[in-house]
Design a protein around this motif. Structure first.
Motif, mmCIF file in Angstrom:
data_model
loop_
_atom_site.group_PDB
_atom_site.id
_atom_site.type_symbol
_atom_site.label_atom_id
_atom_site.label_comp_id
_atom_site.label_asym_id
_atom_site.label_seq_id
_atom_site.Cartn_x
_atom_site.Cartn_y
_atom_site.Cartn_z
ATOM 1 N N MET A 39 0.821 -1.205 0.000
ATOM 2 C CA MET A 39 0.000 0.000 0.000
ATOM 3 C C MET A 39 0.857 1.259 0.000
ATOM 4 O O MET A 39 0.411 2.309 -0.458
ATOM 5 N N GLU A 40 2.082 1.167 0.501
ATOM 6 C CA GLU A 40 2.983 2.325 0.415
ATOM 7 C C GLU A 40 3.233 2.683 -1.055
ATOM 8 O O GLU A 40 3.266 3.869 -1.414
ATOM 9 N N VAL A 41 3.394 1.675 -1.890
ATOM 10 C CA VAL A 41 3.608 1.913 -3.319
ATOM 11 C C VAL A 41 2.347 2.474 -3.963
ATOM 12 O O VAL A 41 2.389 3.474 -4.697
ATOM 13 N N VAL A 42 1.207 1.842 -3.716
ATOM 14 C CA VAL A 42 -0.047 2.288 -4.325
ATOM 15 C C VAL A 42 -0.387 3.711 -3.878
ATOM 16 O O VAL A 42 -0.759 4.563 -4.692
ATOM 17 N N ASN A 43 -0.250 3.987 -2.586
ATOM 18 C CA ASN A 43 -0.571 5.333 -2.090
ATOM 19 C C ASN A 43 0.364 6.381 -2.681
ATOM 20 O O ASN A 43 -0.052 7.525 -2.933
ATOM 21 N N ALA A 44 1.623 5.995 -2.905
ATOM 22 C CA ALA A 44 2.551 6.941 -3.534
ATOM 23 C C ALA A 44 2.155 7.210 -4.980
ATOM 24 O O ALA A 44 2.353 8.322 -5.489
ATOM 25 N N ALA A 45 1.571 6.203 -5.643
ATOM 26 C CA ALA A 45 1.189 6.361 -7.052
ATOM 27 C C ALA A 45 -0.047 7.224 -7.227
ATOM 28 O O ALA A 45 -0.178 7.935 -8.241
ATOM 29 N N LEU A 46 -0.972 7.181 -6.276
ATOM 30 C CA LEU A 46 -2.305 7.759 -6.474
ATOM 31 C C LEU A 46 -2.316 9.205 -6.974
ATOM 32 O O LEU A 46 -3.106 9.538 -7.864
#
Length: 389
Positions: A266-273
């Motif tokens: 989720m750290e990756v996904v949240n950074a992408a958003l």
């Protein structure tokens, strides 16, 4: 775009160029358009909502659900046993092959998008090249394009990881955007850009165990580790976003194609958003449930960018069909997800001896048993859009 050309583009997209005359659909209102990373989307694909569901929006302002086919490579017509077709039928020209084979077949089968063209060349090796700008022009239908910022794919075993906070990474992103986005920036048929295919952010497979994942998942057990991954992923997505937008202000950012059956941080996904318009996934396990979960979790529109039901473990010389009934059932279910904007089938267009499955055999004979239910399913979605939206 001239009015007549725009009308034909819309009708071709929705009727799927299969000989079905569909009436025009009412344009979306300004309030139904959604914010994106695009700084100028007029005349290009964008995103919007209609009746509380997400859609891609065509350059003409119409709802568009992307039904795409992936993996389209002319090298599959250049084996010793079939190169005569390449030479005699297409004059050895990729442009002729695209115009006379690829585009007509995709439209006849009801696919309205080319999801991405790169194909397996040798197992556990790099994919083949993408289309050139001239080849996309010959295709003359909606498509997505993959940008080779990083080769951290879970199936690729040769390339070291970049340091996403380094000057080298920034310089490479600048080159890729200058090389490819600058050429494609004004093409209304381009839907948007993908980045890495199944990046190994916090996982690896046996083939690339030597290099390990981009980030050690053991470090996510600490707050310091989670913070560091957030910083690394933010640098990755922000750098890509900023370099693309220097050369292309028009097209959607579709991001990485995350592998849904491997761990996704989720750290990756949240950074992408903040830096992507869509969350894209590969999923050969349970795409209907997983994409619904991701949309509910993030609120972002989601795209099933690569999926199929096939027999994976084949031997050399053994070929396996792509399951058309499964495709039809999955497409119908995904269309019921208000956050899903499309489904791109892990084709391929024509089978080769590495992938070992495709909708055409090596002599260009279509697998009609599987293609027919795909065609019917694609048409059904187009008709539902026309009648409901």
């Amino acid at each position: 775009m001239p009015q007549e050309s725009r009308r034909q583009f819309i009708k071709g997209s929705l009727a799927l160029s299969a000989g079905f005359a569909l009436s025009p659909i009412s344009h979306l209102t300004a309030s139904e358009m959604a914010p994106t990373t695009q700084t100028n989307s007029r005349g290009f694909f964008t995103l919007g909502k209609r009746k509380d569901r997400w859609f891609l929006i065509t350059p003409g302002g119409e709802p568009f659900f992307s039904t795409g086919l992936n993996h389209i490579d002319p090298a599959s017509l250049r084996y010793p046993e079939n190169i005569c077709i390449w030479r005699d039928t297409y004059g050895g020209s990729t442009l002729r092959w695209i115009k006379e084979s690829v585009a007509p077949n995709l439209k006849e089968w009801g696919f309205n998008t080319v999801g991405w063209v790169q194909e397996v060349s040798v197992r556990q090796w790099r994919h083949s090249r993408a289309f050139t700008v001239d080849e996309y022009r010959a295709l003359d239908m909606p498509y997505c394009h993959s940008l080779p910022f990083t080769e951290s794919h879970q199936w690729e075993k040769h390339t070291v990881h970049y340091d996403f906070r380094s000057k080298d990474w920034q310089d490479w992103c600048e080159y890729v955007a200058r090389d490819q986005c600058a050429e494609l920036a004004d093409d209304p048929n381009l839907i948007g850009y993908f980045y890495s295919d199944c990046p190994t952010w916090v996982h690896n497979l046996p083939e690339n165990e030597w290099r390990g994942p981009i980030f050690d998942p053991e470090m996510l057990k600490t707050e310091a580790g989670k913070k560091e991954l957030t910083e690394i992923a933010t640098a990755y997505y922000k750098t890509i976003h900023d370099t693309i937008r220097r050369y292309d202000k028009h097209h959607l950012l579709l991001g990485d194609r995350y592998e849904n059956y491997q761990p996704i941080s989720m750290e990756v996904v949240n950074a992408a958003l903040p830096y992507v318009d869509v969350l894209s996934f590969q999923d050969f396990n349970n795409p209907i449930k997983n994409l619904d979960d991701w949309h509910k979790k993030t609120g972002k529109p989601v795209l099933l960018a690569d999926s199929a039901k096939i027999k994976w473990h084949t031997e050399p010389g053994e070929f396996t069909p792509n399951d058309g009934t499964w495709y039809a059932d999955t497409l119908e279910a995904l269309f019921q997800n208000p956050g899903c904007i499309g489904f791109h089938l892990c084709g391929a267009y024509q089978r080769n001896k590495a992938r070992r499955y495709g909708l055409l055999d090596e002599l260009e004979n279509p697998d009609t048993e599987q293609v027919d239910p795909m065609k019917a399913a694609n048409l059904k979605i187009a008709q539902q859009i026309e009648s409901q939206f």
